[in-house]
Design an enzyme around this catalytic site. Structure first.
Site, PDB file in Angstrom:
ATOM      1  N   SER A 182      -4.199 -12.823   8.963  1.00  0.00           N
ATOM      2  CA  SER A 182      -3.719 -11.808   9.903  1.00  0.00           C
ATOM      3  C   SER A 182      -4.907 -11.128  10.566  1.00  0.00           C
ATOM      4  CB  SER A 182      -2.851 -10.782   9.186  1.00  0.00           C
ATOM      5  OG  SER A 182      -3.612 -10.069   8.233  1.00  0.00           O
TER       6      SER A 182
ATOM      7  N   VAL B 270      -9.516 -10.109   5.541  1.00  0.00           N
ATOM      8  CA  VAL B 270     -10.859 -10.461   5.064  1.00  0.00           C
ATOM      9  C   VAL B 270     -11.246 -11.902   5.391  1.00  0.00           C
ATOM     10  CG1 VAL B 270     -10.854  -8.781   3.208  1.00  0.00           C
ATOM     11  CG2 VAL B 270      -9.984 -11.067   2.766  1.00  0.00           C
TER      12      VAL B 270
ATOM     13  N   LYS C 203       0.822  -1.220   0.000  1.00  0.00           N
ATOM     14  CA  LYS C 203       0.000   0.000   0.000  1.00  0.00           C
ATOM     15  C   LYS C 203       0.849   1.260   0.000  1.00  0.00           C
ATOM     16  CE  LYS C 203      -3.964  -2.242   2.159  1.00  0.00           C
ATOM     17  NZ  LYS C 203      -3.422  -3.602   1.982  1.00  0.00           N
TER      18      LYS C 203
END
Length: 638
Positions: free
Chosen positions: A473, A477, A431
Site C-alpha cells: 500500500s 514499509v 491501530k
C-alpha cells in the site's frame, strides 16, 4: 562458423513441419532395414548373401504391412519435434498391428511361397520390435535435438518444488516453452517414498535431503514452486532462507483463475493461463491463501448503486476494481487526490467501459457537496475507505485527523441514514485497538460513532471491518525498503523488535466486500491476519532477495505514537465466529448514540481551534484506553 551438421539441423528446425510422407518413408525404411539386420543377426553374412533376393522381397511385403499399421494409427500425423508419450504409443500400436498381419502372412506363405516369407516367425517378431525401437529412438532424438536448438543460451537450470502436487504439469509446461527459459534438472518432493525416483527422466529429491549441496553441485539457478505447494512453501522459512543464502532465484505462478487446493495434479494446459514470475518478499510472507465466496458477493452488488470514498487509495482503488467486475448499476467514486482519481477514471474507461462510473474530486468533509451527491445518486451500498492513515503525520496534525477521519465519517454516515442507504461499510485498522497514536484513536472514535448510529435506525446497516497492514500500500514499509535498497541503503527500521501483521490488498478487499454484504449491521469484523512478521527480518530478506551487496540496516528508534506490536482486539474484547473462518466478530463495548454524538460534536469544535493538546485531551476522554507512546501527548496520561 557452423559446421555442416549444425547447418542441416538448423535448416530442419526452421521448417514448420516435415511433410507426412517424409515421416512415412523414414518409418518404412526403419522396418525394411530392421528385417535385413535381424536376418543377418540370426543367419550370418553368408546366408544373407545367398538369400538376398528372398530377404528383399519379404521385407518389401513386410514394409507394405507396416504402412497399413501406420495408416490405421496415423503414426506420421504428429509433429516429430513435439513427440509425446501418446505419439510413441501410436507407433507401438501401429507396429503391433503390422506384426500380427506379417505373422499371419508368414504362416500361410511358408506352405505355398516360402521364397517370399523367408523370415521365421521369431525373426518377424524381432524385426518389428527392432523397428519400433528405431522409430521411438528417432522421434526422441529429434525432440531432444530440437530442445537443444530452441533452448535460450540463458535458460536457467531449475528444480520444481512439489513433484506430485502440480509439479508434473509445470514440468511439461516449461518443457513446451519456445524458446526454453528453464531447463528442468529435478524435483523436490515431500513424499518420502518418492526419494530416488525418476520423473520425466529427472531425479526426485526429498525435502529433507541436503538441498543446499544438491543445488550447488548441479548449478541450479532457480526453484519453481508448484501452484499446489505455494502455501506450504510460504510457511517453510527454513528452505526460503537456504535458497536465498545460496543465491537461488525463486519463481511462483500468478494464475488468472483460482486453483482448487484439493486438486492432486494440474495438467499442462492449466499453466497456459498462468505467468511464472520471480518472487518478491510479499510472496514469501507466511500466510495462507484466503478463499472468499465472491459469487455470492457479486450477486448482492449486481445492478446496485455503489458509492466508494477514498476510491483512489490503496484499498479504495482495489475495491473499485473488485466491485466493477459484478456490473453494478452505477458507481460513484470519491477522492480528494486529483491525479490518482484521474488514474481511476482512466482505469474504469479502459477495463470496465460498460460500467457507468462517475469520478468526483472532492473532500468528504464538504457536507453540502456530499449532500448533493447522496441526494442525486441515492446509493444502495457505501464503502467508506477515505481516511488520513499515516501515523507520524496525524501525530503532528491531530486537528486534521479529527476533521477528516471523524467528521468526514460522521458526514457520510449521517447522509447514509438520511438517504436510506442499505449498507454502510467502514474500513478501520488494527491501530484502533488500544490506540497509542492520534490516527488509531481517530479510527476508534469512527468505529464508536457508526456502531452507535446503527442502533438508532432500521434503514441502514452499519458494518466495520478491522485489519492490519496491507502489502504494497502507499507509504508502507515494503515500497520504502525497496527504494532504499535501490539507492544502496541504509534500510531504516525503527526498532529490531517491531512486528506487524500483513495481508495482500486484493485479499483484504475481498474480505471487506464479503463482510460488508453479508453482515447484518452493528458488527465490527476482525480479519485473521495470520502470523506477525518481524520488520527487521523483512528488511534482511528484501536485501538478500535483491542481490544487493553492502546494504546495511539502520535502527532509527520508534516514531511518535508507534507500537512495537499491533493488536486486532483490546484486552476487554472477545470474538465470535462469522460466516467465514478468516473473519471474526468482535464483542466490543456498546455506546449510547446521544452521548457519543454530543462528545464528538465537542471534539470537532475543539479541533477547529487548532490546539493540539486540547484536541488530543478530548480524544482521550472519549477513548480512555488511548495511551500515547513515544509522543508529546504522553503528559496527558499522567
Amino acid at each position: 562458423m557452423k559446421n555442416p551438421l549444425d547447418k542441416i539441423i538448423s535448416w530442419y528446425f526452421t521448417k514448420n513441419t516435415l511433410p507426412y510422407w517424409c515421416v512415412l518413408i523414414a518409418d518404412s525404411l526403419f522396418v525394411f532395414l530392421s528385417g535385413i539386420f535381424t536376418f543377418w543377426t540370426f543367419r550370418k553374412t553368408a546366408v544373407l548373401f545367398d538369400f538376398r533376393f528372398a530377404v528383399l522381397y519379404t521385407m518389401l511385403i513386410y514394409t507394405a504391412f507396416a504402412i497399413i499399421g501406420f495408416r490405421v494409427f496415423r503414426t506420421y500425423s504428429g509433429i516429430v519435434r513435439y513427440s509425446s508419450f501418446v505419439d510413441l504409443m501410436r507407433v507401438g500400436y501401429g507396429s503391433l498391428l503390422s506384426m500380427v498381419i506379417a505373422l499371419i502372412y508368414s504362416v500361410i506363405a511358408e506352405k505355398y511361397v516360402c521364397c517370399i516369407a523367408i523370415l521365421s516367425q521369431t525373426e518377424t517378431v524381432v524385426t518389428f520390435c527392432v523397428a519400433t525401437l528405431l522409430m521411438w529412438a528417432g522421434r526422441v532424438m529429434v525432440k531432444n535435438l530440437y530442445d537443444v536448438m530452441v533452448s535460450d543460451k540463458r535458460a536457467m537450470r531449475v528444480l520444481i518444488y512439489g513433484a506430485l502436487s502440480g509439479g508434473i504439469g509445470l514440468a511439461k509446461y516449461i518443457n513446451s516453452q519456445n524458446p526454453k527459459k528453464f531447463l528442468l534438472q529435478g524435483f523436490i518432493s515431500h513424499d518420502k517414498q518418492a526419494k530416488h525416483m525418476l520423473l520425466m527422466g529427472k531425479q526426485v529429491y526429498n525435502i529433507n535431503d541436503n538441498l543446499e549441496d544438491i543445488i550447488t553441485q548441479k548449478h541450479i539457478d532457480a526453484v519453481l514452486i508448484s501452484p499446489l505447494r505455494i502455501d506450504d512453501f510460504r510457511n517453510n522459512q527454513q528452505i526460503q532462507d537456504m535458497l536465498i543464502k545460496v543465491g537461488c532465484k525463486i519463481y511462483m505462478t500468478q494464475q488468472a483463475k483460482e486453483i482448487n487446493p484439493n486438486e492432486d495434479e494440474l495438467d499442462e494446459d492449466s499453466f497456459h493461463s498462468m505467468q511464472l514470475k520471480e518472487v518478491s518478499v510479499e510472496d514469501l510472507l507466511p500466510r495462507q491463501e484466503i478463499v472468499v465466496d465472491m459469487a455470492s458477493v457479486g450477486a448482492l452488488l449486481k445492478d446496485k448503486r455503489v458509492l466508494i470514498t477514498g476510491s483512489a487509495g490503496s484499498i479504495g482503488s482495489e475495491m473499485v476494481r473488485q466491485v466493477a467486475v459484478y456490473k453494478p448499476a452505477k458507481m460513484m467514486l470519491i477522492d480528494q487526490a486529483e491525479t490518482p482519481e484521474h488514474d481511476i477514471r482512466l482505469m474504469m474507461e479502459k477495463e470496465f467501459p460498460d460500467v457507468k462510473a462517475e469520478t468526483v474530486v472532492t473532500s468528504i468533509c464538504k457536507e453540502d457537496r456530499m449532500e448533493q451527491i447522496f441526494r442525486d445518486f441515492k446509493p444502495d451500498y457505501v464503502f467508506h475507505a477515505a481516511a488520513y492513515k499515516h501515523v507520524p503525520m496525524m501525530e503532528n496534525n491531530p486537528s486534521e485527523a479529527v476533521q477528516n477521519n471523524i467528521y468526514g465519517t460522521k458526514v457520510i454516515a449521517d447522509l447514509s441514514v438520511k438517504y436510506g442507504v442499505k449498507k454502510f461499510v467502514m474500513v478501520s485498522t488494527d491501530k484502533a485497538v488500544n490506540p497509542t497514536n492520534v490516527m488509531g484513536c481517530s479510527k476508534r472514535i469512527c468505529e464508536i460513532y457508526v456502531q452507535s448510529l446503527g442502533k438508532t435506525t432500521d434503514k441502514t446497516q452499519f458494518i466495520t471491518t478491522r485489519f492490519g497492514n496491507v502489502l504494497g500500500s502507499n507509504g508502507s514499509v515494503i515500497p520504502l525498503f525497496r527504494e532504499q535498497i535501490k539507492n544502496g541503503g541504509p534500510v531504516t527500521v525503527t526498532d529490531p523488535r517491531i512486528v506487524r501483521f500483513f495481508m495482500l490488498i486484493p485479499e483484504a478487499c475481498k474480505l471487506v466486500l464479503e463482510a460488508g454484504t453479508k453482515g447484518h449491521g452493528g458488527e465490527i469484523f476482525v480479519f485473521d491476519m495470520g502470523q506477525p512478521v518481524k520488520i527487521a527480518d523483512l528488511a534482511q530478506r528484501m536485501i538478500a532477495l535483491s542481490g544487493a551487496k553492502g546494504v546495511k540496516i539502520e535502527y532509527t528508534g520508534l516514531r511518535a505514537g508507534e507500537k512495537l506490536y499491533e493488536e486486532v482486539l483490546n484486552e476487554l474484547e472477545g470474538t465470535k465466529p462469522s460466516f467465514h473462518k478468516k473473519i471474526r466478530i468482535a464483542e466490543v463495548r456498546e455506546y449510547d448514540y446521544e452521548e457519543v454524538s454530543k462528545e464528538i460534536n465537542e471534539l470537532i469544535a475543539t479541533s477547529k481551534q487548532y490546539d493540539d493538546m486540547a484536541t488530543v485531551k478530548k480524544m482521550k476522554e472519549i477513548v480512555p484506553e488511548y495511551k500515547s507512546n513515544n509522543s508529546v501527548y504522553e503528559v496527558l496520561d499522567k
